[in-house]
Design an enzyme around this catalytic site. Structure first.
Site, mmCIF file in Angstrom:
data_model
loop_
_atom_site.group_PDB
_atom_site.id
_atom_site.type_symbol
_atom_site.label_atom_id
_atom_site.label_comp_id
_atom_site.label_asym_id
_atom_site.label_seq_id
_atom_site.Cartn_x
_atom_site.Cartn_y
_atom_site.Cartn_z
ATOM 1 N N GLY A 256 -7.749 20.406 19.135
ATOM 2 C CA GLY A 256 -6.854 21.631 19.218
ATOM 3 C C GLY A 256 -8.007 22.348 20.505
ATOM 4 O O GLY A 256 -8.301 21.719 22.310
ATOM 5 N N GLY A 257 -8.180 23.447 21.000
ATOM 6 C CA GLY A 257 -8.643 24.006 21.901
ATOM 7 C C GLY A 257 -9.435 24.437 22.366
ATOM 8 O O GLY A 257 -10.382 25.252 23.466
ATOM 9 N N GLN A 258 -10.329 24.515 21.130
ATOM 10 C CA GLN A 258 -11.713 24.488 21.698
ATOM 11 C C GLN A 258 -12.954 22.629 21.530
ATOM 12 O O GLN A 258 -12.424 21.799 21.065
ATOM 13 C CB GLN A 258 -11.679 24.381 20.095
ATOM 14 C CG GLN A 258 -12.275 26.236 19.624
ATOM 15 C CD GLN A 258 -12.040 27.207 20.590
ATOM 16 O OE1 GLN A 258 -12.515 27.248 20.925
ATOM 17 N NE2 GLN A 258 -11.340 28.327 19.868
ATOM 18 N N ARG B 4 20.379 -5.876 -2.791
ATOM 19 C CA ARG B 4 20.327 -7.387 -2.173
ATOM 20 C C ARG B 4 20.114 -8.057 -3.778
ATOM 21 O O ARG B 4 21.414 -9.017 -4.303
ATOM 22 C CB ARG B 4 19.397 -8.295 -1.681
ATOM 23 C CG ARG B 4 20.267 -8.411 -0.368
ATOM 24 C CD ARG B 4 19.916 -9.394 0.336
ATOM 25 N NE ARG B 4 18.059 -8.992 0.892
ATOM 26 C CZ ARG B 4 17.765 -8.847 1.605
ATOM 27 N NH1 ARG B 4 18.664 -7.837 2.252
ATOM 28 N NH2 ARG B 4 15.897 -8.073 2.082
ATOM 29 N N ASP C 66 0.819 3.827 5.674
ATOM 30 C CA ASP C 66 0.938 3.455 4.630
ATOM 31 C C ASP C 66 0.593 4.816 3.416
ATOM 32 O O ASP C 66 1.420 5.426 2.944
ATOM 33 C CB ASP C 66 -0.191 2.099 3.944
ATOM 34 C CG ASP C 66 0.437 0.841 4.834
ATOM 35 O OD1 ASP C 66 1.569 0.707 5.675
ATOM 36 O OD2 ASP C 66 -0.429 -0.067 4.808
ATOM 37 N N ASN D 256 9.490 -0.236 -1.450
ATOM 38 C CA ASN D 256 8.538 0.099 -0.645
ATOM 39 C C ASN D 256 9.135 -1.304 -0.078
ATOM 40 O O ASN D 256 8.035 -1.923 0.037
ATOM 41 C CB ASN D 256 7.980 0.602 0.237
ATOM 42 C CG ASN D 256 6.746 -0.577 -0.779
ATOM 43 O OD1 ASN D 256 6.666 -0.566 -2.120
ATOM 44 N ND2 ASN D 256 5.683 -0.545 0.438
ATOM 45 N N PHE D 257 10.265 -1.918 -0.969
ATOM 46 C CA PHE D 257 10.243 -3.836 -0.503
ATOM 47 C C PHE D 257 11.125 -3.811 1.237
ATOM 48 O O PHE D 257 11.611 -2.591 1.399
ATOM 49 C CB PHE D 257 11.594 -3.905 -1.183
ATOM 50 C CG PHE D 257 10.691 -4.599 -2.272
ATOM 51 C CD1 PHE D 257 10.277 -5.203 -2.592
ATOM 52 C CD2 PHE D 257 11.225 -3.848 -3.677
ATOM 53 C CE1 PHE D 257 8.573 -5.534 -3.414
ATOM 54 C CE2 PHE D 257 10.731 -4.722 -5.030
ATOM 55 C CZ PHE D 257 9.628 -5.664 -5.568
ATOM 56 N N GLU E 161 1.312 -0.749 8.621
ATOM 57 C CA GLU E 161 0.120 -0.070 8.983
ATOM 58 C C GLU E 161 0.563 -0.393 10.460
ATOM 59 O O GLU E 161 0.647 0.681 11.294
ATOM 60 C CB GLU E 161 -1.132 -0.725 8.285
ATOM 61 C CG GLU E 161 -2.077 0.610 8.917
ATOM 62 C CD GLU E 161 -1.311 2.109 8.259
ATOM 63 O OE1 GLU E 161 -0.906 2.437 6.872
ATOM 64 O OE2 GLU E 161 -1.878 2.509 9.162
ATOM 65 N N LEU F 207 8.767 -8.334 -14.342
ATOM 66 C CA LEU F 207 10.384 -8.540 -14.486
ATOM 67 C C LEU F 207 11.088 -8.944 -13.432
ATOM 68 O O LEU F 207 10.856 -9.054 -12.304
ATOM 69 C CB LEU F 207 11.521 -7.121 -15.232
ATOM 70 C CG LEU F 207 12.876 -7.354 -15.271
ATOM 71 C CD1 LEU F 207 12.420 -7.839 -16.915
ATOM 72 C CD2 LEU F 207 12.739 -5.992 -15.652
ATOM 73 N N GLN G 283 0.637 -1.441 -0.316
ATOM 74 C CA GLN G 283 -0.074 0.212 0.165
ATOM 75 C C GLN G 283 0.785 1.582 -0.198
ATOM 76 O O GLN G 283 0.800 2.159 -0.793
ATOM 77 C CB GLN G 283 -0.909 0.354 0.670
ATOM 78 C CG GLN G 283 -1.767 1.295 0.948
ATOM 79 C CD GLN G 283 -3.077 1.214 2.527
ATOM 80 O OE1 GLN G 283 -3.143 2.397 2.265
ATOM 81 N NE2 GLN G 283 -3.592 -0.164 3.466
HETATM 82 N N1 CAO Z 1 11.494 -10.054 -9.378
HETATM 83 C C1 CAO Z 1 12.548 -10.765 -8.404
HETATM 84 N N2 CAO Z 1 12.281 -10.740 -7.129
HETATM 85 C C2 CAO Z 1 11.971 -9.949 -6.564
HETATM 86 C C3 CAO Z 1 11.129 -8.768 -7.315
HETATM 87 C C4 CAO Z 1 10.774 -9.278 -8.974
HETATM 88 N N3 CAO Z 1 9.789 -8.192 -9.491
HETATM 89 N N4 CAO Z 1 10.187 -8.154 -6.935
HETATM 90 C C5 CAO Z 1 10.505 -8.725 -5.295
HETATM 91 N N5 CAO Z 1 11.261 -8.818 -5.612
HETATM 92 C C6 CAO Z 1 11.596 -9.634 -4.295
HETATM 93 C C7 CAO Z 1 12.749 -8.606 -3.068
HETATM 94 O O1 CAO Z 1 13.969 -8.573 -3.642
HETATM 95 C C8 CAO Z 1 12.662 -9.640 -1.658
HETATM 96 O O2 CAO Z 1 13.931 -10.562 -1.794
HETATM 97 P P1 CAO Z 1 14.546 -11.135 -0.974
HETATM 98 O O3 CAO Z 1 14.512 -10.513 0.512
HETATM 99 O O4 CAO Z 1 15.241 -11.909 -1.082
HETATM 100 O O5 CAO Z 1 15.673 -9.758 -1.054
HETATM 101 C C9 CAO Z 1 11.466 -10.356 -1.991
HETATM 102 O O6 CAO Z 1 10.440 -10.480 -3.493
HETATM 103 C C10 CAO Z 1 10.154 -10.431 -0.913
HETATM 104 O O7 CAO Z 1 9.969 -8.573 -0.076
HETATM 105 P P2 CAO Z 1 9.837 -8.593 0.942
HETATM 106 O O8 CAO Z 1 10.651 -8.909 1.994
HETATM 107 O O9 CAO Z 1 9.844 -6.924 1.233
HETATM 108 O O10 CAO Z 1 8.772 -8.642 0.653
HETATM 109 P P3 CAO Z 1 7.335 -9.218 2.275
HETATM 110 O O11 CAO Z 1 6.068 -9.563 1.458
HETATM 111 O O12 CAO Z 1 8.252 -10.339 2.709
HETATM 112 O O13 CAO Z 1 7.341 -8.229 3.007
HETATM 113 C C11 CAO Z 1 6.743 -5.929 3.954
HETATM 114 C C12 CAO Z 1 6.820 -6.909 2.920
HETATM 115 C C13 CAO Z 1 5.202 -4.331 3.620
HETATM 116 C C14 CAO Z 1 6.296 -5.940 5.093
HETATM 117 C C15 CAO Z 1 8.339 -4.966 3.770
HETATM 118 O O14 CAO Z 1 8.534 -5.074 1.958
HETATM 119 C C16 CAO Z 1 8.983 -4.143 3.844
HETATM 120 O O15 CAO Z 1 8.860 -4.010 5.539
HETATM 121 N N6 CAO Z 1 8.499 -3.181 3.576
HETATM 122 C C17 CAO Z 1 8.806 -1.914 3.558
HETATM 123 C C18 CAO Z 1 7.663 -0.918 4.775
HETATM 124 C C19 CAO Z 1 6.563 -0.701 3.913
HETATM 125 O O16 CAO Z 1 6.524 -0.302 2.977
HETATM 126 N N7 CAO Z 1 5.107 -1.339 4.705
HETATM 127 C C20 CAO Z 1 4.119 -0.779 3.899
HETATM 128 C C21 CAO Z 1 3.885 -2.298 3.843
HETATM 129 S S1 CAO Z 1 1.561 -1.851 2.908
HETATM 130 O O17 CAO Z 1 1.028 -2.029 4.708
#
Ligand code: CAO
Length: 414
Positions: free
Chosen positions: A246-248, A104, A168, A96-97, A139, A72, A17
Site C-alpha cells: 500500500g501507500g504506507q 464423461r 485452493d 472440482n474434478f 495450488e 458411490l 483442497q
Molecule cells: N466414481 C467413479 N469415478 C470417480 C468418482 C466416483 N465416485 N470420483 C471421481 N471419479 C473419477 C473422475 O471421473 C475421473 O475420471 P476420468 O479421468 O475417467 O474422467 C477420475 O476419477 C480422476 O479425477 P481427476 O482427473 O479430477 O483426478 P486427478 O487426481 O487426476 O487430478 C486435480 C486432480 C486436482 C489435478 C484435478 O482434479 C483438477 O485439475 N481439478 C480442478 C482444479 C482443482 O480443483 N485443483 C485443486 C486441487 S487442490 O490443490
C-alpha cells in the site's frame, strides 16, 4: 437456533483442497453436505501425508468437517441411477474434478438441468476458457499463473510461492460466495444456475494491487518499492521483498532473540500520522525538525535507512514488547507468529478460530474453524466422516430399500 443454511442440501463431489474448503464452509453454516466418494479409496487426501498409519490424514480431516460421506461408483450403471436420485434430492452440486470429468460420466450441465432445474451446479477449475482450459492444476500452479509468484520474493531472487493456499482455499471461498449468491437468485427466478471459478482468476483477483502497479510503471518508478531510487525497474512489476503493497511503507525488522528464533521479527508500518511518535520512541526526535527526514516524501528514497534505524531499536525488545509499545502510539505492526504460537494462542481458541476436535480413530487434533462469524448462526466444528459412514442412511433418505442398498453394494456400485 437454526443455522443460516439449514435445509440446503449439497451434493459434494469435491476432492483435494479447493472444493472441500468451499463445502466445509457451507456445512459450517448449516447445509447438509453429502460427500460422494469412490468406494474403497475415497478422496485421495484421506491417504496423503498420513501421520498415523491407516487413519484418515489431517489433510483430509481438516478440510471435511461437518459432512456426511456416501460411497458411490458414479461410472457404474446402478451408481449413475443413484447419483441421478441424489441430483433430484439436492439443491447444489459442487465438484472440482479435472475438466470434463463429470461430462464423461454422462452428467453434463444440460443433463443436470433436465434432472433438476433448480440445481445450482458449481465447479472449480484451474483456468477459465482459453488456451489452458483442459489443464489439471494444483495450488502452486495457480500461484504461478495468477501473478502471485512473479510478484513475490527477494528483489534479486527467483519467483516464490507463498504458504497461504490462495489458489485452493482462496478459490473455495469464491465458489462458496457464488453458490450462496446463486441460491439467493433462485429464490426469485426459481431456477438454478452454473457457477464456475477458475483458480488463476482467484489468484489474480488477490493480486489486484500488482495489476495496479503494472499500469503505474508506465508513468515513472514505483517510489514505494525498495528498487527506488537506486535499482532498475523493468517492463513488469518487480518482486519487492517485504515492502508494503500500500501507500504506507512497511518492512519486517529483527527483534530480540532473532539469532536463535526464526520468528523473532515484527512487521512495522511507518504510517505518516503516527511517524512523530514512532520517531521519538526509537530515539530519532531529530528527524522531526529536519526537512531531510520530516516528511513522507523526503523519507521515501531513504526507506532502507529508516528501517535500519527502527531495527536498531526493535532488536533491543522482544516482538511482543515492541507490539505493546507501538500499538498505543497507533503504529500499525504485527509480530511474526509461528504456527506453534498460533496453535497455542488462547484468544483464537476462545473465538473458535482454532478448535480441538475428537476423532474416533485418531483422537484429538487441532483444526482451523470457520473464519467467518455469524451472530445468529455460529459454527460448531464436527469431525470429518469416515469413508462411507453415512452410505446406508443417505441411500435410505433418497428412497432406496434395504434390499436395493444390499444389491448395489454386492455389485460394487456402492
Ligand atoms: N466414481 C467413479 N469415478 C470417480 C468418482 C466416483 N465416485 N470420483 C471421481 N471419479 C473419477 C473422475 O471421473 C475421473 O475420471 P476420468 O479421468 O475417467 O474422467 C477420475 O476419477 C480422476 O479425477 P481427476 O482427473 O479430477 O483426478 P486427478 O487426481 O487426476 O487430478 C486435480 C486432480 C486436482 C489435478 C484435478 O482434479 C483438477 O485439475 N481439478 C480442478 C482444479 C482443482 O480443483 N485443483 C485443486 C486441487 S487442490 O490443490
Amino acid at each position: 437456533m437454526t443455522k443460516a443454511l439449514e435445509g440446503v442440501r449439497i451434493l459434494d463431489m469435491t476432492h483435494v483442497q479447493s472444493g472441500p474448503t468451499c463445502t466445509q464452509l457451507l456445512a459450517w453454516f448449516g447445509a447438509d453436505v453429502i460427500k460422494v466418494e469412490r468406494p474403497g479409496t475415497g478422496d485421495a487426501t484421506r491417504g496423503q501425508l498420513r501421520d498415523i498409519p491407516d487413519v484418515d490424514s489431517l489433510y483430509f480431516t481438516m478440510l471435511n468437517h461437518n459432512k456426511r460421506s456416501v460411497t458411490l461408483n458414479t461410472k457404474a450403471d446402478t451408481g449413475k441411477e443413484i447419483f441421478t436420485k441424489l441430483i433430484e434430492h439436492c439443491d447444489v452440486m459442487v465438484e472440482n474434478f479435472a475438466p470434463g470429468a463429470l461430462d464423461r460420466m454422462g452428467f453434463t450441465w444440460e443433463r443436470i438441468q433436465e434432472i433438476n432445474p433448480r440445481m445450482v451446479y458449481a465447479s472449480v477449475k484451474g483456468f477459465g476458457p482459453g488456451p489452458y482450459e483442459d489443464c489439471k492444476v494444483y495450488e502452486n500452479v495457480a500461484q504461478c499463473t495468477g501473478g502471485s509468484a512473479s510478484t513475490t520474493g527477494e528483489l534479486d531472487g527467483f519467483p516464490m510461492v507463498t504458504g497461504a493456499q490462495i489458489g485452493d482455499t482462496g478459490t473455495g471461498l469464491n465458489l462458496a460466495l457464488g453458490i450462496v449468491t446463486a441460491l439467493f437468485h433462485r429464490e426469485r427466478s426459481g431456477r438454478g444456475q452454473r457457477v464456475t471459478c477458475a483458480m488463476q482468476d482467484g489468484v489474480l483477483n488477490l493480486c489486484r494491487v500488482k495489476m495496479r502497479d503494472q499500469q503505474r510503471i508506465a508513468h515513472g518508478p514505483l517510489k514505494e518499492y525498495p528498487q527506488y531510487p537506486n535499482g532498475e525497474f523493468g517492463v513488469a512489476v518487480p518482486r519487492a521483498g517485504n515492502a508494503s503493497g500500500g501507500g504506507q511503507p512497511g518492512w519486517i525488522v529483527k527483534c530480540k532473540g532473532w539469532e536463535s528464533d526464526p520468528d523473532a521479527y515484527i512487521y512495522v508500518i511507518t504510517q505518516a500520522a503516527a511517524f512523530p511518535a514512532f520517531a521519538k520512541v526509537i530515539g530519532h526526535e531529530d528527524w522531526l525538525e529536519d526537512p531531510e527526514w520530516s516528511t513522507p516524501e523526503a523519507r521515501l528514497p531513504k526507506l532502507e535507512q529508516v528501517f535500519d534505524e527502527i531495527e536498531k531499536w526493535t532488536m533491543t525488545k522482544t516482538k511482543f514488547e515492541v507490539m505493546e509499545i507501538l500499538n498505543p502510539l497507533n503504529v500499525p505492526c504485527g509480530p511474526i507468529l509461528s504456527m506453534k504460537e498460533l496453535a497455542e494462542e488462547p484468544s483464537l481458541r476462545a473465538t473458535g478460530t482454532v478448535v480441538e476436535v475428537d476423532h474416533p480413530e485418531r483422537g484429538k487434533y487441532l483444526t482451523v474453524g470457520n473464519p467467518i462469524k455469524l451472530s445468529d448462526s455460529p459454527s460448531e466444528v464436527k469431525r470429518s466422516p469416515l469413508l462411507g459412514e453415512h452410505t446406508d442412511e443417505i441411500l435410505s433418505e433418497i428412497g432406496l430399500s434395504a434390499d436395493e442398498v444390499a444389491a448395489a453394494k454386492a455389485e460394487g456400485a456402492v
